[in-house]
Design a protein around this motif. Sequence first.
Motif, PDB file in Angstrom:
ATOM      1  N   THR A 236       0.846  -1.235  -0.014  1.00 15.84           N
ATOM      2  CA  THR A 236       0.061   0.149  -0.020  1.00 15.84           C
ATOM      3  C   THR A 236       0.904   1.371  -0.136  1.00 15.84           C
ATOM      4  OG1 THR A 236      -1.780  -1.139   1.043  1.00 15.84           O
ATOM      5  CG2 THR A 236      -1.873   1.244   1.107  1.00 15.84           C
ATOM      6  N   VAL A 237       0.888   1.848  -0.977  1.00 14.31           N
ATOM      7  CA  VAL A 237       1.490   3.162  -1.271  1.00 14.31           C
ATOM      8  C   VAL A 237       0.826   4.318  -1.076  1.00 14.31           C
ATOM      9  CG1 VAL A 237       3.389   1.905  -2.782  1.00 14.31           C
ATOM     10  CG2 VAL A 237       1.500   3.301  -3.758  1.00 14.31           C
ATOM     11  N   ARG A 238       1.457   5.505  -0.886  1.00 11.97           N
ATOM     12  CA  ARG A 238       0.657   6.705  -0.768  1.00 11.97           C
ATOM     13  C   ARG A 238       0.987   7.633  -1.859  1.00 11.97           C
ATOM     14  NH1 ARG A 238      -3.654   8.885   1.465  1.00 11.97           N
ATOM     15  NH2 ARG A 238      -3.455  11.173   1.818  1.00 11.97           N
ATOM     16  N   ALA A 239      -0.167   7.145  -2.914  1.00 10.78           N
ATOM     17  CA  ALA A 239      -0.076   7.632  -4.226  1.00 10.78           C
ATOM     18  C   ALA A 239      -0.345   9.164  -4.169  1.00 10.78           C
ATOM     19  CB  ALA A 239      -1.089   6.932  -5.078  1.00 10.78           C
ATOM     20  N   LEU A 240       0.505  10.060  -4.709  1.00  5.61           N
ATOM     21  CA  LEU A 240       0.414  11.492  -4.954  1.00  5.61           C
ATOM     22  C   LEU A 240      -0.284  11.882  -6.455  1.00  5.61           C
ATOM     23  CD1 LEU A 240       3.913  12.173  -3.534  1.00  5.61           C
ATOM     24  CD2 LEU A 240       1.756  12.293  -2.231  1.00  5.61           C
ATOM     25  N   ASN A 241       0.100  10.990  -7.258  1.00  6.75           N
ATOM     26  CA  ASN A 241      -0.473  11.454  -8.754  1.00  6.75           C
ATOM     27  C   ASN A 241      -0.315  10.249  -9.725  1.00  6.75           C
ATOM     28  OD1 ASN A 241       2.237  11.555  -9.714  1.00  6.75           O
ATOM     29  ND2 ASN A 241       2.447  13.374  -8.623  1.00  6.75           N
ATOM     30  N   ARG A 242      -0.875  10.219 -10.618  1.00  4.59           N
ATOM     31  CA  ARG A 242      -1.068   8.962 -11.740  1.00  4.59           C
ATOM     32  C   ARG A 242       0.367   8.864 -12.268  1.00  4.59           C
ATOM     33  NH1 ARG A 242      -4.700   7.010 -15.455  1.00  4.59           N
ATOM     34  NH2 ARG A 242      -3.571   5.228 -16.570  1.00  4.59           N
ATOM     35  N   ALA A 243       1.279   9.844 -12.341  1.00  2.57           N
ATOM     36  CA  ALA A 243       2.775   9.614 -12.981  1.00  2.57           C
ATOM     37  C   ALA A 243       3.550   8.634 -11.957  1.00  2.57           C
ATOM     38  CB  ALA A 243       3.386  10.933 -13.317  1.00  2.57           C
TER      39      ALA A 243
END
Length: 91
Positions: free
Chosen positions: A65-72
């Motif tokens: 489980t990552v902390r996604a900041l954006n789609r890129a």
Amino acid sequence: MTAIPTDDSLFEFPCDFPIKVMGKSHPEFAETIVLVIQRYDDAFHSGCVETRPSSGGNYTGLTCTVRALNRAQLDDIYRALSSHPMVSVVM
């Protein structure tokens, strides 16, 4: 006239995003995957990983489980994981 959204994302960032990774069982598999993900999420650590061995013990499945900041960022993580020699599948 209504504006057409330019962001095709189904997610609202930032968000916690689970990535499933599977590979042949190896003593350093989980640790290696953590190091790969840390290149893109410096807050990621082994506590963010759930490990499940296959019924025969030949493969290991990880839910990271990552902390996604954006789609890129998610795209970069996916590319890094899917190109890693220890990884068989990324979802």
